[in-house]
Design an enzyme around this catalytic site. Structure first.
Site, PDB file in Angstrom:
ATOM      1  N   CYS A  26      45.335 -46.986  56.603  1.00  0.00           N
ATOM      2  CA  CYS A  26      45.197 -46.786  55.160  1.00  0.00           C
ATOM      3  C   CYS A  26      45.436 -45.335  54.783  1.00  0.00           C
ATOM      4  O   CYS A  26      45.631 -45.015  53.627  1.00  0.00           O
ATOM      5  CB  CYS A  26      43.814 -47.199  54.705  1.00  0.00           C
ATOM      6  SG  CYS A  26      42.546 -46.217  55.481  1.00  0.00           S
TER       7      CYS A  26
ATOM      8  N   SER B 185      42.905 -54.817  51.451  1.00  0.00           N
ATOM      9  CA  SER B 185      44.005 -54.586  50.510  1.00  0.00           C
ATOM     10  C   SER B 185      43.488 -54.561  49.068  1.00  0.00           C
ATOM     11  O   SER B 185      42.414 -55.107  48.765  1.00  0.00           O
ATOM     12  CB  SER B 185      45.055 -55.679  50.683  1.00  0.00           C
ATOM     13  OG  SER B 185      44.468 -56.932  50.424  1.00  0.00           O
TER      14      SER B 185
HETATM   15  P1  NAD Z   1      43.130 -57.922  53.720  1.00  0.00           P
HETATM   16  O1  NAD Z   1      42.770 -57.548  52.336  1.00  0.00           O
HETATM   17  O2  NAD Z   1      44.144 -58.978  53.951  1.00  0.00           O
HETATM   18  O3  NAD Z   1      41.809 -58.432  54.498  1.00  0.00           O
HETATM   19  C1  NAD Z   1      40.597 -57.702  54.458  1.00  0.00           C
HETATM   20  C2  NAD Z   1      39.438 -58.680  54.602  1.00  0.00           C
HETATM   21  O4  NAD Z   1      39.461 -59.574  53.487  1.00  0.00           O
HETATM   22  C3  NAD Z   1      39.513 -59.534  55.867  1.00  0.00           C
HETATM   23  O5  NAD Z   1      38.219 -59.634  56.413  1.00  0.00           O
HETATM   24  C4  NAD Z   1      40.024 -60.874  55.357  1.00  0.00           C
HETATM   25  O6  NAD Z   1      39.536 -61.961  56.120  1.00  0.00           O
HETATM   26  C5  NAD Z   1      39.488 -60.940  53.939  1.00  0.00           C
HETATM   27  N1  NAD Z   1      40.371 -61.688  53.031  1.00  0.00           N
HETATM   28  C6  NAD Z   1      41.728 -61.799  53.118  1.00  0.00           C
HETATM   29  N2  NAD Z   1      42.199 -62.557  52.112  1.00  0.00           N
HETATM   30  C7  NAD Z   1      41.126 -62.933  51.365  1.00  0.00           C
HETATM   31  C8  NAD Z   1      40.963 -63.727  50.191  1.00  0.00           C
HETATM   32  N3  NAD Z   1      42.019 -64.268  49.579  1.00  0.00           N
HETATM   33  N4  NAD Z   1      39.730 -63.888  49.702  1.00  0.00           N
HETATM   34  C9  NAD Z   1      38.666 -63.341  50.294  1.00  0.00           C
HETATM   35  N5  NAD Z   1      38.754 -62.579  51.428  1.00  0.00           N
HETATM   36  C10 NAD Z   1      39.969 -62.382  51.954  1.00  0.00           C
HETATM   37  O7  NAD Z   1      43.526 -56.572  54.486  1.00  0.00           O
HETATM   38  P2  NAD Z   1      44.125 -56.402  55.937  1.00  0.00           P
HETATM   39  O8  NAD Z   1      45.546 -56.865  55.935  1.00  0.00           O
HETATM   40  O9  NAD Z   1      43.208 -56.953  56.961  1.00  0.00           O
HETATM   41  O10 NAD Z   1      44.074 -54.817  56.091  1.00  0.00           O
HETATM   42  C11 NAD Z   1      45.072 -53.967  55.607  1.00  0.00           C
HETATM   43  C12 NAD Z   1      44.738 -53.452  54.230  1.00  0.00           C
HETATM   44  O11 NAD Z   1      43.501 -52.767  54.246  1.00  0.00           O
HETATM   45  C13 NAD Z   1      45.748 -52.440  53.735  1.00  0.00           C
HETATM   46  O12 NAD Z   1      45.972 -52.685  52.364  1.00  0.00           O
HETATM   47  C14 NAD Z   1      45.055 -51.106  53.933  1.00  0.00           C
HETATM   48  O13 NAD Z   1      45.494 -50.063  53.099  1.00  0.00           O
HETATM   49  C15 NAD Z   1      43.658 -51.488  53.634  1.00  0.00           C
HETATM   50  N6  NAD Z   1      42.708 -50.535  54.212  1.00  0.00           N
HETATM   51  C16 NAD Z   1      42.100 -49.667  53.356  1.00  0.00           C
HETATM   52  C17 NAD Z   1      41.226 -48.732  53.869  1.00  0.00           C
HETATM   53  C18 NAD Z   1      40.555 -47.738  52.966  1.00  0.00           C
HETATM   54  O14 NAD Z   1      39.721 -47.029  53.450  1.00  0.00           O
HETATM   55  N7  NAD Z   1      40.864 -47.680  51.685  1.00  0.00           N
HETATM   56  C19 NAD Z   1      40.956 -48.692  55.240  1.00  0.00           C
HETATM   57  C20 NAD Z   1      41.578 -49.607  56.070  1.00  0.00           C
HETATM   58  C21 NAD Z   1      42.461 -50.537  55.532  1.00  0.00           C
END
Ligand code: NAD
Length: 504
Positions: free
Chosen positions: A286, A231
């Site tokens: 995404c 995200s």
């Molecule tokens: P997320 O940001 O919650 O988690 C992603 C990763 O970050 C995970 O491994 C998680 O453990 C870690 N994380 C979560 N909170 C954290 C924190 N506070 N500090 C450090 N690390 C932390 O995302 P999600 O819910 O797993 O996935 C969905 C999101 O990913 C959506 O926003 C989507 O658009 C995005 N996404 C983007 C792409 C792209 O190519 N731009 C591709 C796939 C998903």
């Protein structure tokens, strides 16, 4: 909910499954039934350090392994991933919830990155210039960075890590992966397949975890580079903290992808593709289309078609034959999506199809396809990434207005236009400030031999992921200038001179 003990998903460090010093765990749900089906370990700083040390120890041997051997190993890995496509897809579907065919497609898109990485001898060829000055030659080549880390999201638990590690490893780096804690199992099978392919222990390591593990990777002095997908707030944070610690970082963030439908489009076709792009994987992509921008007279006939098609989608467990759309990933995700549907209604949008009314047996995290009309740019359902099966329709008067709307949005991952006018499409592709664009293609995910990435708040850092920019990200260049002077009798040749060297 069952009270029986559930399995615990382990880390894999230096080729060995281990719990390390981890005692904290997170629940892994079965989103289709609501059951707590496993626990995943959450790494402590010492576990991350152990993984980085394993990767560091494996680095000299792996970086010195010939490029042909690295390529052959990738090829063996590629064949194993292909052979186990169904096993990988089942693990994805069981923990993520997406339907099995969609999970298979995700594995295939990941496999394509391994296909690309198999061509590493060709991809790593440098440049050579003969006689750039008298008796002086010049050449460049690229070397690996060192220990690289990947931090990945839940929504493509197989494919997104595969965007990273095959390229990092083929280019001679070693790797530590921290996958999403919500659907982690598939990465353990990937680690086993690497081992079966003959990858030396320590070249690919897996630590499961949460913020503790992420921060430990971002702060570790022996991690050279971090690839993140997730995200936007976390992507921004990872980029800031990683680069402040001197690391190379690419951090891909969230999205709000718009599809523009012009009145001259084939509206049956456009509606069919919008439905697939909005509700496939329950909108948890995404590159999902979450905003349809109906231009002029396209609006009424488009809404009619979308309503009919959204209501016809078969919602059910991902592993059940016939399901077209599965649940969302967690109870929290379900609450979030339901909350946004309420907020759209409160803000005055027209709720055409209400996913809250869906009735699937059991306690799974189901919310049905949801369609809003007459949405405005100020509403939360337009501004926020809902990351669920919610499609909002905005009505505008012209293509210019549609482009302005897209360019005013902070996200800029993907976008699409449906039209039969080549001129309109050309204007669109040249004017939208978005990284990936589809013309009559709703989910324009580039093939592995191109690079994937958005603009603005959808990507932080200078490199898109996989493809040529992936090779550039995981390597750095050396440029060598050489002279092998011939001895002359009077020693007149090749004298040093205090002025700055210029070609002679
Ligand atoms: P997320 O940001 O919650 O988690 C992603 C990763 O970050 C995970 O491994 C998680 O453990 C870690 N994380 C979560 N909170 C954290 C924190 N506070 N500090 C450090 N690390 C932390 O995302 P999600 O819910 O797993 O996935 C969905 C999101 O990913 C959506 O926003 C989507 O658009 C995005 N996404 C983007 C792409 C792209 O190519 N731009 C591709 C796939 C998903």
């Amino acid at each position: 909910m069952s009270t029986e003990a559930v399995r615990t998903i382990q880390h894999r460090i230096g080729g060995v499954e281990t719990a390390g010093v981890s005692t904290r765990t997170a629940r892994v749900w079965n989103p289709a039934t609501g059951e707590h089906q496993a626990d995943v370990l959450l790494a402590e700083v010492a576990d991350v350090d152990a993984a980085v040390q394993a990767a560091k120890a494996a680095l000299p041997g792996w970086a010195d392994t010939s490029v042909m051997r690295r390529s052959r190993l990738m090829f063996a890995f590629r064949n194993l991933v292909e052979k186990h496509t169904d096993d990988l897809a089942r693990l994805v579907s069981a923990e993520h919830g997406k339907v099995l065919d969609d999970a298979r497609a995700e594995v295939v898109r990941g496999l394509e990155v391994i296909d690309f990485a198999c061509g590493i001898p060709q991809l790593l060829k440098g440049e050579y210039s003969d006689q750039v000055s008298t008796e002086v030659d010049l050449f460049s080549f690229r070397q690996p960075l060192g220990v690289c880390a990947g931090i990945t999201p839940f929504n493509f638990p197989a494919m997104v890590p595969l965007w990273m590690h095959p390229i990092a490893i083929a280019t001679g780096n070693t790797f530590v992966l921290k996958p999403s804690e919500r659907d982690p199992s598939v990465c353990n099978l990937v680690a086993e397949l690497y081992a079966e392919a003959g990858l030396p222990g320590g070249v690919f390591n897996l630590v499961h975890g949460d913020k503790v593990a992420v921060d430990a990777l971002l702060d570790h002095p022996d991690v050279a580079a971090v690839s993140f997908v997730g995200s936007t707030p976390i992507a921004r944070y990872v980029h800031e903290r990683g680069t402040a610690n001197g690391k190379r970082v690419q951090a891909l963030g969230g999205a709000k992808n718009h599809a523009v439908v012009l009145p001259d489009a084939d509206l049956d076709r456009a509606a069919e593709h919008l439905i697939a792009a909005a509700y496939g994987s329950a909108g948890q992509r995404c590159m999902a289309i979450s905003v349809a921008v109906a231009v002029g007279d396209a609006a009424e006939p488009l809404i009619g078609r979308l309503r009919e098609k959204a209501r016809a989608i078969k919602v059910g467990p991902g592993l059940e034959a016939g399901s077209e759309m599965g649940p969302v990933v967690t109870p929290e995700a379900l609450e979030r999506v339901r909350g946004y549907i309420g907020s759209g209604v409160d803000a005055g949008a027209d709720l055409v199809v209400d996913g809250r009314e869906i009735d699937v047996r059991g306690d799974g995290f189901f919310v049905g396809p949801t369609l809003f009309d007459h949405v405005t740019p100020k509403m939360d359902v337009y501004r926020d990434e809902i990351f669920g099966p919610v499609l909002v329709v905005l009505r505008v008067g012209s293509l210019t207005e549609a482009i302005d709307l897209i360019n005013g949005n902070e996200y800029a991952n993907g976008t699409a236009i449906f039209t039969s006018s080549g001129q309109a499409a050309r204007t669109f592709q040249r004017s939208v400030q978005v990284g990936m664009i589809g013309v009559n293609v709703p989910i324009p995910v580039p093939m592995a031999f191109y690079s994937f990435g958005g603009w603005k708040d959808s990507l932080f850092g200078g490199h898109h992921i996989h493809g040529p920019e992936g090779i550039a990200f995981y390597t750095r260049a050396k440029v060598v200038t050489t002279r092998w002077p011939e001895e002359t009798a009077d020693g007149s040749h090749d004298r040093g001179d205090l002025h700055f060297p210029t070609a002679v």
